[in-house]
Design an enzyme around this catalytic site. Sequence first.
Site, PDB file in Angstrom:
ATOM      1  CG  HIS A 263      -0.344   0.270   2.648  1.00  0.00           C
ATOM      2  ND1 HIS A 263       0.304  -0.574   3.203  1.00  0.00           N
ATOM      3  CD2 HIS A 263      -0.227   1.520   3.193  1.00  0.00           C
ATOM      4  CE1 HIS A 263       0.990  -0.257   4.236  1.00  0.00           C
ATOM      5  NE2 HIS A 263       0.553   1.280   4.338  1.00  0.00           N
TER       6      HIS A 263
HETATM    7  C1  UD1 Z   1      -1.800   5.187   6.551  1.00  0.00           C
HETATM    8  C2  UD1 Z   1      -0.404   5.488   7.067  1.00  0.00           C
HETATM    9  C3  UD1 Z   1       0.771   4.365   6.917  1.00  0.00           C
HETATM   10  C4  UD1 Z   1       0.176   3.068   7.403  1.00  0.00           C
HETATM   11  C5  UD1 Z   1      -1.324   2.711   6.565  1.00  0.00           C
HETATM   12  C6  UD1 Z   1      -1.889   1.462   7.167  1.00  0.00           C
HETATM   13  C7  UD1 Z   1       0.252   7.957   7.142  1.00  0.00           C
HETATM   14  C8  UD1 Z   1       0.810   8.891   6.510  1.00  0.00           C
HETATM   15  N1  UD1 Z   1      -0.024   6.715   6.566  1.00  0.00           N
HETATM   16  O1  UD1 Z   1      -1.532   5.200   5.074  1.00  0.00           O
HETATM   17  O2  UD1 Z   1       1.742   4.700   7.668  1.00  0.00           O
HETATM   18  O3  UD1 Z   1       1.079   1.973   7.101  1.00  0.00           O
HETATM   19  O4  UD1 Z   1      -2.102   3.825   6.916  1.00  0.00           O
HETATM   20  O5  UD1 Z   1      -3.096   1.145   6.278  1.00  0.00           O
HETATM   21  O6  UD1 Z   1      -0.677   8.199   7.959  1.00  0.00           O
HETATM   22  N2  UD1 Z   1      -8.989   4.796   2.086  1.00  0.00           N
HETATM   23  C9  UD1 Z   1     -10.175   4.086   2.498  1.00  0.00           C
HETATM   24  N3  UD1 Z   1     -10.960   3.684   3.376  1.00  0.00           N
HETATM   25  C10 UD1 Z   1     -10.212   4.060   4.679  1.00  0.00           C
HETATM   26  C11 UD1 Z   1      -8.965   4.552   4.703  1.00  0.00           C
HETATM   27  C12 UD1 Z   1      -8.482   4.660   3.520  1.00  0.00           C
HETATM   28  O7  UD1 Z   1     -10.917   4.112   1.194  1.00  0.00           O
HETATM   29  O8  UD1 Z   1     -10.619   3.534   5.989  1.00  0.00           O
HETATM   30  C13 UD1 Z   1      -8.467   5.187   1.051  1.00  0.00           C
HETATM   31  C14 UD1 Z   1      -8.538   6.734   0.624  1.00  0.00           C
HETATM   32  O9  UD1 Z   1      -8.942   6.669  -0.740  1.00  0.00           O
HETATM   33  C15 UD1 Z   1      -7.315   7.236   0.946  1.00  0.00           C
HETATM   34  C16 UD1 Z   1      -6.338   6.331   0.984  1.00  0.00           C
HETATM   35  O10 UD1 Z   1      -7.198   4.966   1.331  1.00  0.00           O
HETATM   36  O11 UD1 Z   1      -7.415   8.499   0.324  1.00  0.00           O
HETATM   37  C17 UD1 Z   1      -5.035   6.501   1.893  1.00  0.00           C
HETATM   38  O12 UD1 Z   1      -5.486   6.387   3.080  1.00  0.00           O
HETATM   39  P1  UD1 Z   1      -4.495   7.485   4.224  1.00  0.00           P
HETATM   40  O13 UD1 Z   1      -5.002   7.338   5.635  1.00  0.00           O
HETATM   41  O14 UD1 Z   1      -4.329   8.628   3.892  1.00  0.00           O
HETATM   42  O15 UD1 Z   1      -3.200   6.699   4.097  1.00  0.00           O
HETATM   43  P2  UD1 Z   1      -2.659   5.143   4.089  1.00  0.00           P
HETATM   44  O16 UD1 Z   1      -2.279   4.892   2.537  1.00  0.00           O
HETATM   45  O17 UD1 Z   1      -3.967   4.112   4.524  1.00  0.00           O
END
Ligand code: UD1
Length: 355
Positions: free
Chosen positions: A200
């Site tokens: 991811h």
């Molecule tokens: C975050 C953490 C990362 C961790 C990961 C675990 C930061 C900078 N990164 O990354 O260190 O390893 O979580 O999962 O905080 N999304 C959904 N549903 C959700 C959450 C996210 O659809 O419940 C999608 C959204 O499109 C969002 C994208 O995932 O824009 C990224 O989510 P985000 O929380 O920004 O970062 P992660 O990639 O999950």
Amino acid sequence: MRIVHVIGARPNFMKAAPVIRALSAYPVEQIVVHTGQHYDVNMSDVFFQQLGMPAPDVNLQVGSGSHAQQTAHIMCRFEPVVLERKPDVVVVYGDVNSTVAAALVCSKLMVKVAHVEAGLRSGDRAMPEEINRLVTDQLSDQLFTPSEDGNRNLEREGIAPEKIFFAGNVMIDTLIRMLPEAERSMPEGLPSRYALVTLHRPSNVDDLDWLASLLSSLERVGHDLEVIFPVHPRTRQKIASLGESALSNGHIRFLEPQPYLNFLGMQKNAAVVITDSGGIQEETTYLGVPCLTVRENTERPVTITMGTNVLVGRDTAVLARELTRSLSQDRKKSSVPPLWDGHAAERIAKVIVGQ
Ligand code: UD1
């Protein structure tokens, strides 16, 4: 004593659960604030149920956004909570955006910050988590490290030694507590031998050419060994953008993100794990399962020096070579790092309450 825990994203839940549990042995008031960074049921709610965590007292419901937006929204919504609840200490976990946002708010309000999983460094400032680690550690008053390299990193950055506590690994506390249940409730339909994959990180999934070549490598692996790939929402979006057929590839079994117990069981029984996660490098080391990390560096070097982890970088030939090796008799020998013993949270709780 009033303690606020700030959690927001999937890896925080496994880290906070044992600390909340250990602190409940003391006469303290605990308040759980969920920032809402992760909001899908299978990225958040299911972890609370399985880990037996109290439901959050406050949900800031910030959702997704750019890094600046997400961090700023958390700060704006968390500040009034701190002003209203007046905690003696705020506990933050790991390296996600929720961690750094809460630490920034508290440091400006002169509220004490305890950082669980302090001191980890990849040395790679292109990773958003590395920025979060550096800033959070500079702002924290109590820094709990999972391994001794963390102590060395913090001392090198000028953190006073009396603020640093080598506590051990809280994620492994949760693993040790939950493993028997995970083994009793293994997901159905798992093949006897398989590679388990999670990816991811922006460095792997945002560059679509690299993502496509990684998927082709996994497809080749899938000719000899079943490949099971629970897909993070951001990865699913990226794979879908490669074309309709990318997610219906016959050699890779794509699944939804898995609940904690399922995923732990899947790790325990995997022949090999291929990942770019931080926590999974640690869990596989504890379980003695070979782990190939698709990154150029790691903030968890002890998983390489002592554990089962091998960095394969951005090179599919190295991935293929190390995969063959990890499935052979010649696989890497490993041991469990010091203080990954199921009692890290108890050591942390003692320091937080001042005993
Ligand atoms: C975050 C953490 C990362 C961790 C990961 C675990 C930061 C900078 N990164 O990354 O260190 O390893 O979580 O999962 O905080 N999304 C959904 N549903 C959700 C959450 C996210 O659809 O419940 C999608 C959204 O499109 C969002 C994208 O995932 O824009 C990224 O989510 P985000 O929380 O920004 O970062 P992660 O990639 O999950």
